[in-house]
Design a protein around this motif. Structure first.
Motif, PDB file in Angstrom:
ATOM      1  N   THR A  59     -11.948 -88.065 -23.725  1.00 56.40           N
ATOM      2  CA  THR A  59     -11.518 -88.859 -24.925  1.00 56.40           C
ATOM      3  C   THR A  59     -10.160 -89.172 -25.119  1.00 56.40           C
ATOM      4  OG1 THR A  59     -11.625 -86.703 -26.254  1.00 56.40           O
ATOM      5  CG2 THR A  59     -13.811 -88.180 -25.990  1.00 56.40           C
ATOM      6  N   GLN A  60      -9.596 -88.264 -24.337  1.00 53.66           N
ATOM      7  CA  GLN A  60      -7.864 -88.548 -24.105  1.00 53.66           C
ATOM      8  C   GLN A  60      -7.481 -89.708 -23.518  1.00 53.66           C
ATOM      9  OE1 GLN A  60      -5.882 -85.902 -25.854  1.00 53.66           O
ATOM     10  NE2 GLN A  60      -7.951 -85.147 -26.108  1.00 53.66           N
ATOM     11  N   GLU A  61      -8.343 -90.441 -23.065  1.00 52.75           N
ATOM     12  CA  GLU A  61      -7.974 -91.813 -22.747  1.00 52.75           C
ATOM     13  C   GLU A  61      -8.388 -92.715 -23.673  1.00 52.75           C
ATOM     14  OE1 GLU A  61      -9.213 -92.867 -18.555  1.00 52.75           O
ATOM     15  OE2 GLU A  61      -9.413 -90.685 -18.288  1.00 52.75           O
ATOM     16  N   LEU A  62      -9.156 -92.625 -24.659  1.00 57.05           N
ATOM     17  CA  LEU A  62      -9.555 -93.392 -25.644  1.00 57.05           C
ATOM     18  C   LEU A  62      -8.835 -93.268 -27.137  1.00 57.05           C
ATOM     19  CD1 LEU A  62     -12.248 -95.348 -25.750  1.00 57.05           C
ATOM     20  CD2 LEU A  62     -13.203 -93.374 -27.193  1.00 57.05           C
ATOM     21  N   ASP A  63      -8.333 -94.334 -27.386  1.00 56.16           N
ATOM     22  CA  ASP A  63      -7.652 -94.304 -28.932  1.00 56.16           C
ATOM     23  C   ASP A  63      -8.723 -95.345 -29.754  1.00 56.16           C
ATOM     24  OD1 ASP A  63      -5.255 -93.160 -28.121  1.00 56.16           O
ATOM     25  OD2 ASP A  63      -4.675 -95.012 -27.096  1.00 56.16           O
ATOM     26  N   TYR A  64      -8.675 -94.966 -30.855  1.00 57.46           N
ATOM     27  CA  TYR A  64      -9.707 -95.591 -31.972  1.00 57.46           C
ATOM     28  C   TYR A  64      -9.083 -95.543 -33.119  1.00 57.46           C
ATOM     29  CZ  TYR A  64     -11.820 -90.945 -31.758  1.00 57.46           C
ATOM     30  OH  TYR A  64     -11.923 -89.606 -31.843  1.00 57.46           O
ATOM     31  N   VAL A  65      -9.735 -96.439 -34.039  1.00 53.55           N
ATOM     32  CA  VAL A  65      -9.578 -96.294 -35.607  1.00 53.55           C
ATOM     33  C   VAL A  65     -10.863 -96.359 -36.067  1.00 53.55           C
ATOM     34  CG1 VAL A  65      -8.778 -97.512 -37.644  1.00 53.55           C
ATOM     35  CG2 VAL A  65      -7.194 -97.479 -35.906  1.00 53.55           C
ATOM     36  N   CYS A  66     -11.567 -95.505 -36.856  1.00 52.03           N
ATOM     37  CA  CYS A  66     -12.857 -95.416 -37.054  1.00 52.03           C
ATOM     38  C   CYS A  66     -12.771 -95.222 -38.574  1.00 52.03           C
ATOM     39  CB  CYS A  66     -13.591 -94.194 -36.482  1.00 52.03           C
ATOM     40  SG  CYS A  66     -15.324 -94.281 -36.449  1.00 52.03           S
ATOM     41  N   SER A  67     -13.498 -96.297 -39.345  1.00 57.26           N
ATOM     42  CA  SER A  67     -13.542 -96.114 -40.854  1.00 57.26           C
ATOM     43  C   SER A  67     -14.657 -96.708 -41.433  1.00 57.26           C
ATOM     44  CB  SER A  67     -12.367 -96.921 -41.112  1.00 57.26           C
ATOM     45  OG  SER A  67     -11.903 -97.057 -42.502  1.00 57.26           O
ATOM     46  N   GLY A  68     -14.939 -96.052 -42.656  1.00 58.88           N
ATOM     47  CA  GLY A  68     -16.387 -96.404 -43.425  1.00 58.88           C
ATOM     48  C   GLY A  68     -16.441 -95.359 -44.416  1.00 58.88           C
ATOM     49  N   ILE A  69     -17.813 -94.918 -44.535  1.00 61.49           N
ATOM     50  CA  ILE A  69     -18.126 -93.688 -45.076  1.00 61.49           C
ATOM     51  C   ILE A  69     -18.838 -92.656 -44.335  1.00 61.49           C
ATOM     52  CG2 ILE A  69     -18.127 -94.939 -47.454  1.00 61.49           C
ATOM     53  CD1 ILE A  69     -21.298 -95.151 -47.280  1.00 61.49           C
ATOM     54  N   ASN A  70     -18.854 -91.451 -44.951  1.00 66.22           N
ATOM     55  CA  ASN A  70     -19.672 -90.494 -43.884  1.00 66.22           C
ATOM     56  C   ASN A  70     -21.143 -90.969 -43.455  1.00 66.22           C
ATOM     57  OD1 ASN A  70     -21.503 -87.735 -44.014  1.00 66.22           O
ATOM     58  ND2 ASN A  70     -19.756 -87.854 -42.590  1.00 66.22           N
ATOM     59  N   HIS A  71     -21.396 -90.991 -42.258  1.00 70.07           N
ATOM     60  CA  HIS A  71     -22.559 -91.276 -41.567  1.00 70.07           C
ATOM     61  C   HIS A  71     -22.563 -92.681 -41.340  1.00 70.07           C
ATOM     62  CE1 HIS A  71     -24.454 -87.047 -41.926  1.00 70.07           C
ATOM     63  NE2 HIS A  71     -23.772 -87.006 -41.101  1.00 70.07           N
ATOM     64  N   GLN A  72     -21.705 -93.372 -41.981  1.00 67.83           N
ATOM     65  CA  GLN A  72     -21.605 -94.836 -41.735  1.00 67.83           C
ATOM     66  C   GLN A  72     -20.371 -95.272 -41.461  1.00 67.83           C
ATOM     67  OE1 GLN A  72     -23.966 -97.614 -44.429  1.00 67.83           O
ATOM     68  NE2 GLN A  72     -25.134 -95.530 -45.038  1.00 67.83           N
ATOM     69  N   THR A  73     -19.616 -94.586 -40.333  1.00 62.88           N
ATOM     70  CA  THR A  73     -18.375 -95.165 -39.976  1.00 62.88           C
ATOM     71  C   THR A  73     -18.272 -95.817 -38.890  1.00 62.88           C
ATOM     72  OG1 THR A  73     -17.990 -92.755 -40.739  1.00 62.88           O
ATOM     73  CG2 THR A  73     -16.090 -93.856 -39.851  1.00 62.88           C
ATOM     74  N   TRP A  74     -17.375 -96.798 -38.504  1.00 65.18           N
ATOM     75  CA  TRP A  74     -17.405 -97.671 -37.417  1.00 65.18           C
ATOM     76  C   TRP A  74     -16.047 -97.782 -36.830  1.00 65.18           C
ATOM     77  CZ3 TRP A  74     -22.044-100.263 -38.105  1.00 65.18           C
ATOM     78  CH2 TRP A  74     -22.744-100.016 -39.070  1.00 65.18           C
ATOM     79  N   PHE A  75     -16.228 -97.919 -35.571  1.00 67.97           N
ATOM     80  CA  PHE A  75     -15.119 -97.874 -34.472  1.00 67.97           C
ATOM     81  C   PHE A  75     -14.509 -99.392 -34.495  1.00 67.97           C
ATOM     82  CE2 PHE A  75     -17.324 -94.135 -33.168  1.00 67.97           C
ATOM     83  CZ  PHE A  75     -16.337 -93.356 -32.640  1.00 67.97           C
TER      84      PHE A  75
END
Length: 488
Positions: free
Chosen positions: A189-205
């Motif tokens: 996962t060190q090669e992966l950058d991401y923004v993940c946002s939403g609400i708990n258990h409904q969070t989106w990459f």
């Protein structure tokens, strides 16, 4: 460094052990004090013996105490961690069993849906008791780290009504990132950058980059569909990715019960789930898994105790947020994670009062959220439906208003797709009566609910669900583990 960490619900033995070893991976933390508390003296003594063995094996000076006196455990604590399950497996069984009588088939039932809402009703009065004690006897600037579900409701209640500095912590984002890294062929996962946002258990990459290269929907869909395992296990999740354009953090089984489309009919349930493991959609899957895990631990406890004699391997520190947050706050080593906090405009198209899960950075100044995030419209719409249910559920739990509780359940996406208002009203009455021992705020409403149940003409059925499995015996679990070990 010397400070105190109190863990409420420390009888969650496996998880408490993980948090403990993670925190002791920080060299500066060897002198801190751990205070364990739980309602079960039996579980407390089991976990204390394990943690004492870890301390001895690693020749650490770390003091560990255990008590059923919660206030004593909280006295002088700088950090309080909660991993409680109010009502235990007994109440949880009703969260699954009773809704099935009304056609509502849940895989987990701990976040929203009928089971998750009632779970919140049991938890919130207890959370507020925790907060009262925290305000009165812990350090002035104490931080409350909530790991207990329903994450958003518990955190909402602690912040809004408990008046304690609270952050909710989950590991769904990390697990989703591990899947994405694997299907894209990354080494880690060190090669992966991401923004993940939403609400708990409904969070989106909502933003993905592999070694700096943006990853779009089509590439991600193709990667998941080509994967020999995830293409079977995550069918529903992949379908949502195709339609929404972004990947959800949550497992196939969890995601299925937050939406109104995939578990509304038995034939649809079997079409979208996978039975290779409970997390992919099995009816009552987490209840079965939790029951088997408890039974296994009780029987195999000597092995768990023996395993605690091994030295702590800092290379195996987990990606649970707690130890990293504490390290950042105490040492100023900056940590980036995804945290559950009150929105207050961080996500522009979700309500300000909602509990969101979104990226933030931690240092000596606290948890600093990355603001100005806008979700894709479909993701926001799905989140808002759940937020409305969470808000009503929290308010019902605080006020003891059974009519508001029924309205919260009625507005749940899956419940609304399956049940009529008359069925919802009766189902809530039945659940409140069955769980009255853990619902003090509804004590005044129980006699009338019981009377309505005695005269109701709403039909129910005894149904195990579309994809139910029996709880396995210790002998069956041993045989399965032996087979897996031999195959590996």
């Amino acid at each position: 460094m010397s400070f105190k960490i109190a863990i409420i619900g420390a009888g969650s033995v496996g998880f408490t052990k993980k948090l403990f070893t993670d925190i002791l991976c920080v060299p500066e933390f060897k002198d801190i004090e751990f205070a364990l508390t739980d309602v079960s003296e039996h579980n407390l003594q089991m976990i204390k013996a394990i943690l004492d063995r870890i301390v001895q094996a690693n020749r650490l000076p770390t003091p560990v105490t255990a008590t059923t006196d919660r206030r004593k455990a909280l006295e002088g604590a700088r950090y309080v961690i909660s991993c409680v399950r109010v009502g235990g497996l007994e109440a949880y069984a009703d969260d699954i069993r009773i809704p099935l009588k009304y056609g509502i088939d849940q895989c987990v039932g701990d976040t929203i849906c009928a089971g998750g809402i009632l779970y919140g009703q049991r938890n919130i009065p207890v959370i507020l008791d925790f907060c009262k004690d925290i305000r009165e006897v812990a350090e002035t600037n104490v931080k409350f780290l909530n790991y207990a579900n329903p994450m958003a409701m518990n955190t909402w209640a602690a912040i809004e009504y408990g008046k304690v500095d609270t952050v909710g912590l989950c590991h769904g984002v990390q697990h989703g990132a591990e899947q994405i890294a694997e299907v894209l062929g990354a080494k880690s996962t060190q090669e992966l950058d991401y923004v993940c946002s939403g609400i708990n258990h409904q969070t989106w990459f909502i933003d993905l980059r592999l070694n700096g290269r943006p990853i779009g929907k089509d590439e991600l869909v193709a990667a998941f569909e080509a994967h020999p395992v995830y293409s079977r296990q995550e069918k529903l999740r992949i379908d949502v990715l195709k339609r929404f354009g972004v990947y959800s953090t949550e497992s196939n089984g969890h995601l299925s019960e937050y939406l109104p489309w995939y578990r509304k009919r038995p034939d649809e349930i079997t079409r979208w789930i996978d039975m290779s493991d409970w997390i992919h959609g099995e009816t009552g899957g987490y209840l079965r898994y939790s029951t088997e895990t408890r039974n296994w631990f009780e029987t195999e406890y000597p092995q768990f105790l023996e395993a605690a004699s091994k030295p702590i391997d800092r290379e195996k520190r987990s990606n649970e947020h707690a130890s990293h947050i504490l390290e950042a706050l105490e040492t100023n080593r900056v940590y980036r994670g995804h945290f559950n906090v009150k929105n207050n405009g961080v996500i522009t198209n979700l309500p300000h009062d909602a509990i969101i899960e979104s990226p933030g950075f931690v240092d000596r100044f606290g948890i600093n959220m990355a603001a100005g995030i806008t979700l894709p419209e479909a993701c926001a719409a799905t989140c808002i439906a759940s937020i409305n249910v969470q808000r009503m559920s929290v308010h019902a739990a605080i006020s003891g208003d059974i009519d508001l509780l029924k309205l919260a359940v009625l507005h749940d996406p899956l419940v609304g797709a399956v049940s009529t208002p008359e069925e919802v009203w009766q189902m809530v009455d039945e659940m409140v009566v069955a769980q009255a021992a853990w619902l003090p705020q509804y004590a005044h409403a129980v006699p009338a609910a019981r009377e309505r149940l005695s005269t109701s003409k709403v039909k129910t059925r005894e149904w195990a669900g579309a994809a139910r499995r029996s709880i396995r015996s210790i002998e069956e679990l041993r045989a399965e583990k032996a087979a897996l070990k031999q195959a590996g």
